[in-house]
Design a protein around this motif. Structure first.
Motif, short mmCIF file in Angstrom:
data_model
loop_
_atom_site.label_atom_id
_atom_site.label_comp_id
_atom_site.label_asym_id
_atom_site.label_seq_id
_atom_site.Cartn_x
_atom_site.Cartn_y
_atom_site.Cartn_z
N PRO A 102 0.75 -17.27 5.59
CA PRO A 102 0.02 -16.02 5.32
C PRO A 102 -1.46 -16.27 5.03
CG PRO A 102 1.98 -16.21 3.94
CD PRO A 102 1.78 -17.53 4.60
N ILE A 103 -2.28 -15.34 5.45
CA ILE A 103 -3.71 -15.38 5.21
C ILE A 103 -4.07 -14.12 4.43
CG2 ILE A 103 -6.00 -15.35 6.29
CD1 ILE A 103 -4.63 -16.76 8.70
N ASP A 104 -4.69 -14.30 3.27
CA ASP A 104 -5.05 -13.16 2.43
C ASP A 104 -6.23 -12.41 3.03
OD1 ASP A 104 -5.73 -11.36 0.41
OD2 ASP A 104 -5.28 -12.79 -1.17
N THR A 105 -6.05 -11.13 3.31
CA THR A 105 -7.11 -10.31 3.91
C THR A 105 -7.95 -9.61 2.85
OG1 THR A 105 -5.69 -8.36 4.02
CG2 THR A 105 -5.69 -9.83 5.94
N GLY A 106 -7.45 -9.56 1.63
CA GLY A 106 -8.19 -8.89 0.56
C GLY A 106 -8.05 -7.38 0.58
N ARG A 107 -7.25 -6.85 1.50
CA ARG A 107 -7.02 -5.41 1.57
C ARG A 107 -5.59 -5.17 2.04
NH1 ARG A 107 -7.27 -3.74 6.77
NH2 ARG A 107 -8.12 -5.22 8.25
N LYS A 108 -5.09 -3.97 1.78
CA LYS A 108 -3.72 -3.63 2.15
C LYS A 108 -3.59 -3.55 3.67
CE LYS A 108 -0.56 0.19 2.11
NZ LYS A 108 -0.35 1.57 1.80
N ILE A 109 -2.66 -4.31 4.24
CA ILE A 109 -2.42 -4.24 5.68
C ILE A 109 -0.95 -3.95 5.99
CG2 ILE A 109 -4.34 -5.75 6.28
CD1 ILE A 109 -2.14 -7.94 6.79
N GLY A 110 -0.12 -3.92 4.96
CA GLY A 110 1.29 -3.66 5.19
C GLY A 110 1.99 -3.21 3.94
N GLU A 111 3.26 -2.80 4.14
CA GLU A 111 4.07 -2.33 3.03
C GLU A 111 5.53 -2.43 3.42
OE1 GLU A 111 2.59 1.64 2.59
OE2 GLU A 111 3.28 2.24 4.57
N GLY A 112 6.38 -2.49 2.42
CA GLY A 112 7.81 -2.56 2.71
C GLY A 112 8.63 -2.92 1.50
N TYR A 113 9.86 -3.34 1.77
CA TYR A 113 10.84 -3.56 0.71
C TYR A 113 11.48 -4.94 0.81
CZ TYR A 113 10.45 1.48 0.49
OH TYR A 113 9.95 2.75 0.38
N LYS A 114 11.77 -5.53 -0.36
CA LYS A 114 12.49 -6.79 -0.41
C LYS A 114 13.98 -6.51 -0.52
CE LYS A 114 9.34 -10.20 -2.01
NZ LYS A 114 9.16 -11.36 -2.80
N LYS A 115 14.78 -7.36 0.10
CA LYS A 115 16.23 -7.23 0.00
C LYS A 115 16.64 -7.41 -1.46
CE LYS A 115 19.05 -10.63 1.34
NZ LYS A 115 19.78 -11.52 2.22
N GLY A 116 17.62 -6.69 -1.87
CA GLY A 116 18.13 -6.81 -3.24
C GLY A 116 17.48 -5.81 -4.18
N THR A 117 16.17 -6.00 -4.45
CA THR A 117 15.49 -5.10 -5.39
C THR A 117 15.15 -3.76 -4.75
OG1 THR A 117 13.27 -5.85 -4.81
CG2 THR A 117 14.41 -7.06 -6.56
N LEU A 118 14.89 -3.75 -3.45
CA LEU A 118 14.47 -2.55 -2.72
C LEU A 118 13.26 -1.88 -3.37
CD1 LEU A 118 17.92 -1.02 -1.69
CD2 LEU A 118 16.40 -2.48 -0.35
N LYS A 119 12.41 -2.72 -3.96
CA LYS A 119 11.19 -2.25 -4.60
C LYS A 119 10.07 -2.21 -3.56
CE LYS A 119 7.86 -3.64 -8.04
NZ LYS A 119 7.35 -4.80 -8.76
N LEU A 120 9.34 -1.09 -3.50
CA LEU A 120 8.23 -0.96 -2.57
C LEU A 120 7.11 -1.94 -2.94
CD1 LEU A 120 6.74 0.50 -0.25
CD2 LEU A 120 5.93 2.15 -1.95
N GLU A 121 6.63 -2.68 -1.96
CA GLU A 121 5.55 -3.62 -2.17
C GLU A 121 4.50 -3.42 -1.11
OE1 GLU A 121 6.99 -7.62 -2.47
OE2 GLU A 121 8.29 -7.13 -4.14
N HIS A 122 3.25 -3.69 -1.47
CA HIS A 122 2.14 -3.62 -0.53
C HIS A 122 1.68 -5.05 -0.28
CE1 HIS A 122 1.98 0.69 -0.98
NE2 HIS A 122 2.14 0.50 -2.28
N LYS A 123 1.33 -5.37 0.97
CA LYS A 123 0.93 -6.74 1.25
C LYS A 123 -0.52 -6.81 1.69
CE LYS A 123 2.90 -6.95 5.87
NZ LYS A 123 3.61 -7.74 6.82
#
Length: 126
Positions: A102-123
């Motif tokens: 992964p390369i840190d862009t310093g800004r939001k470029i994606g979003e989604g959920y992790k298996k198990g927790t199903l917590k929304l995360e921004h990447k």
């Protein structure tokens, strides 16, 4: 829609078609929704085809194949930039692990959920 806006999508489709086993647009493209990513993380449902993917053999045969994370890019341009960057690193080094880091862009470029927790995360990383 202007041709400039369609170009990243068209280029993503071409790269996906040319890459054996690729699914970056089908499962992670900006055209997918957060709801479809939630369903993918919780049930294994492909956001584009609607098919629940299952294991074909072994102890888990017939069970839903849940990804470790179900994420989407928020723009096709960011996705295409990430793909091109990885391809460029791989062509220069031949190192798939390095190209996949992964390369840190310093800004939001994606979003989604992790298996198990199903917590929304921004990447912020490509």
């Amino acid at each position: 829609m202007s041709s400039r806006k369609r170009m990243p999508t068209k280029n993503c489709k071409k790269k996906e078609a040319a890459t054996l086993g690729a699914h970056f647009l089908e499962k992670r493209g900006a055209q997918t929704t957060l709801q479809s990513q939630y369903e993918r993380a919780s049930t294994g449902r492909n956001p584009t085809t609607g098919v629940i993917e299952t294991y074909n053999k072994g102890k888990k045969a017939g069970q839903a194949k849940l990804p470790s994370a179900a994420t989407r890019y928020t723009s096709h341009r960011d996705q295409l930039n990430a793909i091109n960057r990885a391809l460029q690193i791989f062509s220069r080094t031949g190192d798939a692990d390095l190209a996949g880091k992964p390369i840190d862009t310093g800004r939001k470029i994606g979003e989604g959920y992790k298996k198990g927790t199903l917590k929304l995360e921004h990447k912020l990383k490509q």
